[in-house]
Design a protein around this motif. Sequence first.
Motif, PDB file in Angstrom:
ATOM      1  N   PHE A  24       0.811  -1.215   0.000  1.00 11.69           N
ATOM      2  CA  PHE A  24       0.000   0.000   0.000  1.00 11.69           C
ATOM      3  C   PHE A  24       0.850   1.273   0.000  1.00 11.69           C
ATOM      4  O   PHE A  24       0.309   2.371  -0.142  1.00 11.69           O
ATOM      5  CB  PHE A  24      -0.908   0.017   1.237  1.00 11.69           C
ATOM      6  CG  PHE A  24      -1.899  -1.108   1.284  1.00 11.69           C
ATOM      7  CD1 PHE A  24      -3.077  -1.043   0.562  1.00 11.69           C
ATOM      8  CD2 PHE A  24      -1.652  -2.240   2.049  1.00 11.69           C
ATOM      9  CE1 PHE A  24      -3.999  -2.075   0.598  1.00 11.69           C
ATOM     10  CE2 PHE A  24      -2.567  -3.274   2.098  1.00 11.69           C
ATOM     11  CZ  PHE A  24      -3.743  -3.196   1.372  1.00 11.69           C
ATOM     12  N   GLU A  49      -3.703   5.219   8.055  1.00 12.81           N
ATOM     13  CA  GLU A  49      -4.558   5.307   6.874  1.00 12.81           C
ATOM     14  C   GLU A  49      -4.156   6.468   5.977  1.00 12.81           C
ATOM     15  O   GLU A  49      -4.344   6.407   4.761  1.00 12.81           O
ATOM     16  CB  GLU A  49      -6.017   5.399   7.292  1.00 12.81           C
ATOM     17  CG  GLU A  49      -6.523   4.142   7.973  1.00 12.81           C
ATOM     18  CD  GLU A  49      -8.033   4.026   7.989  1.00 12.81           C
ATOM     19  OE1 GLU A  49      -8.535   2.883   7.859  1.00 12.81           O
ATOM     20  OE2 GLU A  49      -8.708   5.066   8.145  1.00 12.81           O
ATOM     21  N   PRO A  54      -5.357   0.521   4.799  1.00 12.42           N
ATOM     22  CA  PRO A  54      -6.662   0.412   5.475  1.00 12.42           C
ATOM     23  C   PRO A  54      -6.531  -0.273   6.837  1.00 12.42           C
ATOM     24  O   PRO A  54      -5.711  -1.182   7.017  1.00 12.42           O
ATOM     25  CB  PRO A  54      -7.492  -0.440   4.508  1.00 12.42           C
ATOM     26  CG  PRO A  54      -6.786  -0.363   3.196  1.00 12.42           C
ATOM     27  CD  PRO A  54      -5.335  -0.220   3.527  1.00 12.42           C
ATOM     28  N   THR A 154      -9.350   0.678  -1.473  1.00 12.15           N
ATOM     29  CA  THR A 154      -8.820   0.989  -0.150  1.00 12.15           C
ATOM     30  C   THR A 154      -9.652   2.060   0.546  1.00 12.15           C
ATOM     31  O   THR A 154      -9.767   2.057   1.767  1.00 12.15           O
ATOM     32  CB  THR A 154      -7.362   1.464  -0.246  1.00 12.15           C
ATOM     33  OG1 THR A 154      -7.271   2.590  -1.137  1.00 12.15           O
ATOM     34  CG2 THR A 154      -6.465   0.341  -0.762  1.00 12.15           C
ATOM     35  N   LYS A 158     -11.358   1.795   4.399  1.00 12.82           N
ATOM     36  CA  LYS A 158     -10.967   2.740   5.445  1.00 12.82           C
ATOM     37  C   LYS A 158     -12.172   3.306   6.197  1.00 12.82           C
ATOM     38  O   LYS A 158     -11.989   4.048   7.161  1.00 12.82           O
ATOM     39  CB  LYS A 158     -10.164   3.897   4.844  1.00 12.82           C
ATOM     40  CG  LYS A 158      -8.772   3.508   4.365  1.00 12.82           C
ATOM     41  CD  LYS A 158      -8.049   4.707   3.761  1.00 12.82           C
ATOM     42  CE  LYS A 158      -6.686   4.325   3.217  1.00 12.82           C
ATOM     43  NZ  LYS A 158      -6.001   5.487   2.596  1.00 12.82           N
ATOM     44  N   PHE A 167      -8.682  -6.501   1.912  1.00 19.46           N
ATOM     45  CA  PHE A 167      -8.219  -6.029   0.606  1.00 19.46           C
ATOM     46  C   PHE A 167      -7.651  -7.211  -0.162  1.00 19.46           C
ATOM     47  O   PHE A 167      -6.907  -8.028   0.391  1.00 19.46           O
ATOM     48  CB  PHE A 167      -7.147  -4.957   0.781  1.00 19.46           C
ATOM     49  CG  PHE A 167      -6.589  -4.441  -0.514  1.00 19.46           C
ATOM     50  CD1 PHE A 167      -7.241  -3.440  -1.213  1.00 19.46           C
ATOM     51  CD2 PHE A 167      -5.414  -4.973  -1.035  1.00 19.46           C
ATOM     52  CE1 PHE A 167      -6.726  -2.967  -2.408  1.00 19.46           C
ATOM     53  CE2 PHE A 167      -4.892  -4.505  -2.232  1.00 19.46           C
ATOM     54  CZ  PHE A 167      -5.555  -3.495  -2.928  1.00 19.46           C
TER      55      PHE A 167
END
Length: 317
Positions: A24, A49, A54, A154, A158, A167
Amino acid sequence: MASLLRPCPQSSCEFRFYEELGDFLAPERRKRSFTHAFDGTPSVKDRIESLGVPHTEVDLILVDDEPVPFTHRLTGGERVAVYPMFERFELGEGNRLRPRPLREPRFVLDVHLGRLASYLRLLGFDTLYRNDYDDDELLMISCTQHRILLSRDTGLLKRSALTHGAFLHATDPRRQLREVCDRFQLDARIDPFTRCARCNGEVERLGVAPDEHDPDRPSPRQRDPDSGERERRDPGNAPQRRDPGRAPPERDPETPPEVRNPTPPGPDKRGRAIPPLRMPGELAGSLSRCRACGQIYWPGSHLSRLRQRLAEVGVAI
């Protein structure tokens, strides 16, 4: 007055994200520690985040080697280590950030995961999917029906109200299936061909093709959505949307080619059942019917292809 206009100095922490959480992050922040600056005293969840990860993917946070909750406030100067879901390392209950796993894994999938939905249903898992769910509907279904939300969005994962979500890193549907089975330890729970790949209904075994006059056969009104449901899905004169849960599998692009089951010929005009299918071994005369939509399933040549394709990703049916 000058002191009020002067910008407040920023604080900073040292962050380190482990294993697949690096996917990420920007490439220069993966597999290494880096400094992250911030204003005020934000929660550690807010900073995680803001960096793109997330909260549903995080299972442990250590601040200066001590486990902390998502609500922990950062003041500056801390060392923050963030870990994903563990498969082998057993954490103490007081350290876990994720809620307890659901007793029975049930899923709701976002609009981009139609093929994965078909695969999960074929393995016997209760899976809701529709190609017109919006984010609020997905979140409501996940929370009220206690379903795991699967997504590659994502931003959706969140959402603070979401408790059970995941995810999907893979883009290929079969790889996604393997990823879901690994994360939620589903291999021992697989019960293939007990759910309809089209509508998620329960499938019952039949000896021969059903008679149209069978009193247990669902009526068209039971098999099809009522007018209120159709109006809710397609208000006014808007063009009808394709719904993988109702579209014939041979015309549904979201249904994998190997599971587009052909329907055997129905009874003749006198209501006589068709003769048993000529299939080898235990497949001879094996028919199944979805109790919800009435779809007939039978073991054609697609079955061996399906088994072979799933075996390539380590899923046995």
